[in-house]
Enzyme design. Structure first.
Site, PDB file in Angstrom:
ATOM      1  N   ARG A  42      -3.358   1.225 -33.634  1.00 26.49           N
ATOM      2  CA  ARG A  42      -4.166   0.211 -34.319  1.00 26.49           C
ATOM      3  C   ARG A  42      -3.296  -0.638 -35.231  1.00 26.49           C
ATOM      4  O   ARG A  42      -3.447  -1.828 -35.344  1.00 26.49           O
ATOM      5  CB  ARG A  42      -5.261   0.929 -35.126  1.00 26.49           C
ATOM      6  N   LYS A 203     -18.934  19.760 -27.879  1.00 27.44           N
ATOM      7  CA  LYS A 203     -18.255  20.725 -27.012  1.00 27.44           C
ATOM      8  C   LYS A 203     -19.272  21.542 -26.202  1.00 27.44           C
ATOM      9  O   LYS A 203     -19.053  21.844 -25.026  1.00 27.44           O
ATOM     10  CB  LYS A 203     -17.348  21.628 -27.854  1.00 27.44           C
TER      11      LYS A 203
HETATM   12  P1  NDP Z   1      -5.842  10.441 -35.069  1.00 22.13           P
HETATM   13  O1  NDP Z   1      -6.870   9.816 -35.929  1.00 22.13           O
HETATM   14  O2  NDP Z   1      -4.778  11.259 -35.700  1.00 22.13           O
HETATM   15  O3  NDP Z   1      -5.141   9.317 -34.175  1.00 22.13           O
HETATM   16  C1  NDP Z   1      -5.834   8.264 -33.589  1.00 22.13           C
HETATM   17  C2  NDP Z   1      -4.846   7.271 -33.026  1.00 22.13           C
HETATM   18  O4  NDP Z   1      -5.581   6.239 -32.366  1.00 22.13           O
HETATM   19  C3  NDP Z   1      -3.982   6.597 -34.089  1.00 22.13           C
HETATM   20  O5  NDP Z   1      -2.672   6.492 -33.652  1.00 22.13           O
HETATM   21  C4  NDP Z   1      -4.595   5.199 -34.211  1.00 22.13           C
HETATM   22  O6  NDP Z   1      -3.661   4.190 -34.522  1.00 22.13           O
HETATM   23  C5  NDP Z   1      -5.073   4.980 -32.807  1.00 22.13           C
HETATM   24  N1  NDP Z   1      -6.141   3.989 -32.751  1.00 22.13           N
HETATM   25  C6  NDP Z   1      -7.263   3.931 -33.481  1.00 22.13           C
HETATM   26  N2  NDP Z   1      -8.000   2.845 -33.139  1.00 22.13           N
HETATM   27  C7  NDP Z   1      -7.294   2.213 -32.176  1.00 22.13           C
HETATM   28  C8  NDP Z   1      -7.509   1.034 -31.419  1.00 22.13           C
HETATM   29  N3  NDP Z   1      -8.593   0.278 -31.607  1.00 22.13           N
HETATM   30  N4  NDP Z   1      -6.576   0.667 -30.503  1.00 22.13           N
HETATM   31  C9  NDP Z   1      -5.473   1.427 -30.322  1.00 22.13           C
HETATM   32  N5  NDP Z   1      -5.200   2.556 -31.005  1.00 22.13           N
HETATM   33  C10 NDP Z   1      -6.109   2.937 -31.931  1.00 22.13           C
HETATM   34  O7  NDP Z   1      -6.643  11.303 -33.966  1.00 22.13           O
HETATM   35  P2  NDP Z   1      -6.207  12.698 -33.334  1.00 22.13           P
HETATM   36  O8  NDP Z   1      -4.865  12.590 -32.742  1.00 22.13           O
HETATM   37  O9  NDP Z   1      -6.496  13.788 -34.290  1.00 22.13           O
HETATM   38  O10 NDP Z   1      -7.313  12.837 -32.179  1.00 22.13           O
HETATM   39  C11 NDP Z   1      -7.214  12.143 -30.956  1.00 22.13           C
HETATM   40  C12 NDP Z   1      -8.283  12.647 -30.011  1.00 22.13           C
HETATM   41  O11 NDP Z   1      -8.053  14.018 -29.752  1.00 22.13           O
HETATM   42  C13 NDP Z   1      -9.715  12.564 -30.549  1.00 22.13           C
HETATM   43  O12 NDP Z   1     -10.582  12.275 -29.508  1.00 22.13           O
HETATM   44  C14 NDP Z   1      -9.960  13.973 -31.087  1.00 22.13           C
HETATM   45  O13 NDP Z   1     -11.329  14.311 -31.097  1.00 22.13           O
HETATM   46  C15 NDP Z   1      -9.214  14.775 -30.062  1.00 22.13           C
HETATM   47  N6  NDP Z   1      -8.818  16.096 -30.528  1.00 22.13           N
HETATM   48  C16 NDP Z   1      -8.066  16.220 -31.667  1.00 22.13           C
HETATM   49  C17 NDP Z   1      -7.678  17.454 -32.110  1.00 22.13           C
HETATM   50  C18 NDP Z   1      -6.837  17.612 -33.340  1.00 22.13           C
HETATM   51  O14 NDP Z   1      -6.514  18.761 -33.686  1.00 22.13           O
HETATM   52  N7  NDP Z   1      -6.459  16.543 -34.019  1.00 22.13           N
HETATM   53  C19 NDP Z   1      -8.066  18.683 -31.373  1.00 22.13           C
HETATM   54  C20 NDP Z   1      -8.779  18.440 -30.163  1.00 22.13           C
HETATM   55  C21 NDP Z   1      -9.159  17.187 -29.768  1.00 22.13           C
HETATM   56  P3  NDP Z   1      -2.863   4.159 -35.922  1.00 22.13           P
HETATM   57  O15 NDP Z   1      -1.897   5.299 -35.820  1.00 22.13           O
HETATM   58  O16 NDP Z   1      -2.190   2.839 -35.914  1.00 22.13           O
HETATM   59  O17 NDP Z   1      -3.894   4.324 -36.986  1.00 22.13           O
HETATM   60  N1  HSE Z   2     -12.077  19.539 -35.960  1.00 22.60           N
HETATM   61  C1  HSE Z   2     -11.995  20.461 -34.881  1.00 22.60           C
HETATM   62  C2  HSE Z   2     -11.895  21.875 -35.422  1.00 22.60           C
HETATM   63  C3  HSE Z   2     -10.767  20.237 -34.017  1.00 22.60           C
HETATM   64  O1  HSE Z   2     -11.948  22.104 -36.636  1.00 22.60           O
HETATM   65  O2  HSE Z   2     -11.805  22.773 -34.612  1.00 22.60           O
HETATM   66  C4  HSE Z   2     -10.949  19.153 -33.037  1.00 22.60           C
HETATM   67  O3  HSE Z   2     -11.806  19.557 -32.014  1.00 22.60           O
END
Ligand code: NDP
Ligand code: HSE
Length: 426
Positions: A42, A203
């Site tokens: 983003r 989930k």
């Molecule tokens: P984050 O919030 O850490 O990262 C999101 C990323 O998406 C950032 O890099 C952000 O950019 C980018 N982004 C946001 N909006 C846009 C846009 N409009 N266009 C392009 N890029 C964009 O999320 P997570 O990595 O934690 O999670 C990612 C996915 O994985 C989610 O669906 C989450 O539910 C899933 N997930 C996450 C887990 C976890 O432990 N974190 C576990 C299991 C699933 P920028 O860096 O510039 O802000």
């Molecule tokens: N927020 C979730 C958790 C991880 O606490 O397990 C992403 O699915």
């Protein structure tokens, strides 16, 4: 194979690192070298983790997806907009998509994306969306594909399991346990999605599809979070021989309806799910021929989640090279059990006036509402008296009318906790 990575946050960063560090081994596994074509973010000005190639960063996610040189798309942005549009565009171009986005997959738009993937002969893979690193979706989709599954019960949210473990083992109250989860980075600053059960509900909806072949959306899932759980109820549960867990439960009911729900539950300490501590996840599966089995591991965090993404990515690449896709049987809309017809054993705690006749009056309310009491004990005396009830199997509807009638009794000062008992034979 050129891979578009959409999102470079917790999971995206870990994925790019694995793709760099294990490049040779992954090429052997996939049958092709995986080259990151671009990384959509983003905000280009944000500082990135060391090793993230700045030259590959772009704010043009849509252009990256449409780039004819891109073979596979990995969506790690989260939420529905713009993730849904980007995934849809990729699938319409016949490009396989790997995603960890449970919120998207369990939305009505996400349910439609599955059909779109089939129509365009492209994989839509989402192992990481449920229980992070645990190989659950593939186990259900492939190893257990011939199994008639009766029930899937999971601890699928690490944040709430961490909080409930602190409450159960250290007597912490909810607010303190949540603050510790936030300080350690498990819980987000706005913990609503975790503590109110929205994350687990998404989930559960996905599991209903993979394990039972029914299309279910998050909004259809009966959902109750952990914010009303009191330390004293966790302590009582412990003394009665139970651990308190936030469970996602998907089960066939007698008339072949499906109950899909998320709620705090008292699990007997002898049950394997009771021993799942801290931020760990586990999913307990009961099948007709397979019997009981449990998968356990890390449900969140950058590297564990990216591990599941990498597995899907390799699958998608292998399938693309072979001109095939992962199995994706047709689904039907589910006949969901109405909430009032759910039947469970329950725990109820009541703060009452400690005087003759109160227990009789309270017990009469249970009986009048068709709820059979299994056991009762009193904790404390005088102004501190609490009555703890365990019931036999009862319907949610009867339990709700019991609680409504109890709250009208003068002797009942407060209804403390209501928890369903799960994992114990009646
Ligand atoms: P984050 O919030 O850490 O990262 C999101 C990323 O998406 C950032 O890099 C952000 O950019 C980018 N982004 C946001 N909006 C846009 C846009 N409009 N266009 C392009 N890029 C964009 O999320 P997570 O990595 O934690 O999670 C990612 C996915 O994985 C989610 O669906 C989450 O539910 C899933 N997930 C996450 C887990 C976890 O432990 N974190 C576990 C299991 C699933 P920028 O860096 O510039 O802000
Ligand atoms: N927020 C979730 C958790 C991880 O606490 O397990 C992403 O699915």
């Amino acid at each position: 194979m050129r891979v578009a990575v959409l999102g470079c946050g917790t999971v995206g960063t870990a994925l790019v690192r694995i793709l760099q560090d294990r490049s040779d081994a992954l090429a052997v596994q996939s049958g092709a070298r995986l080259e990151v074509a671009g990384i959509a973010v983003r905000d280009l000005a944000l500082e990135r983790a060391p090793g993230i190639p700045r030259g590959l960063l772009t704010t043009g996610a849509a252009e990256l997806v449409a780039d004819p040189s891109v073979d596979v798309v990995v969506e790690l942005i989260g939420g529905t907009d713009p993730a849904e549009r980007l995934v849809r565009n990729a699938l319409e171009l016949g490009k396989p998509v790997v995603t960890a986005n449970k919120a998207l997959l369990a939305s009505p738009e996400g349910v439609a994306l599955r059909s779109l993937a089939k129509k365009h002969g492209a994989d839509l893979l989402y192992e990481a969306a449920v229980a992070g690193a645990i190989p659950l979706v593939r186990a259900l989709r492939e190893s257990l594909t011939g199994e008639r599954i009766h029930r899937v019960m999971g601890i699928v949210n690490g944040t709430t399991n961490f909080i409930l473990t602190k409450m159960g083992e250290q007597g912490a109250d909810y607010a303190d346990a949540l603050a510790e989860a936030q300080a350690l980075g498990f819980a987000e600053r706005d913990p609503t999605a975790d503590v109110e059960g929205f994350d687990a509900a998404a989930k559960a909806a996905i599991l209903a599809g993979v394990a039972f072949g029914y299309d279910v959306a998050s909004a259809d899932v009966m959902r109750e979070g952990i914010t009303a759980i009191r330390a004293v109820d966790v302590e009582f549960a412990d003394r009665l021989g139970y651990a308190v867990k936030l469970l996602a439960v998907v089960e066939r009911t007698g008339d072949d309806a499906l109950s899909v729900r998320v709620h705090p539950a008292m699990v007997p300490k002898s049950h394997p799910l009771a021993g799942v501590r801290g931020a760990f996840n586990a999913v307990f599966i009961e099948g007709e021929a397979a019997g009981e089995l449990m998968l356990y591991g890390q449900g969140a965090g950058g590297l564990p989640t990216a591990s599941a993404v990498v597995g899907d990515l390799i699958d998608a690449v292998r399938n693309r090279l072979a001109g095939t896709t992962a199995p994706s049987p047709d689904r039907q809309p589910a006949r969901l059990l109405p909430e009032s017809e759910l039947r469970t054993q329950c725990y109820v705690s009541l703060q009452v006036t400690d005087r003759p006749g109160v227990l009789a009056a309270v017990a009469k309310v249970f009986g009048d509402n068709n709820v059979s009491i299994r056991s009762m004990e009193q904790e404390g005396y005088a102004g501190e008296a609490q009555l703890l009830f365990l019931t036999h199997l009862t319907s949610e509807g009867d339990m709700r009318s019991t609680l409504a009638a109890l709250s009208d009794l003068d002797a009942v000062e407060r209804i403390g906790g209501l928890m369903r008992i799960v994992g114990e034979p009646e």
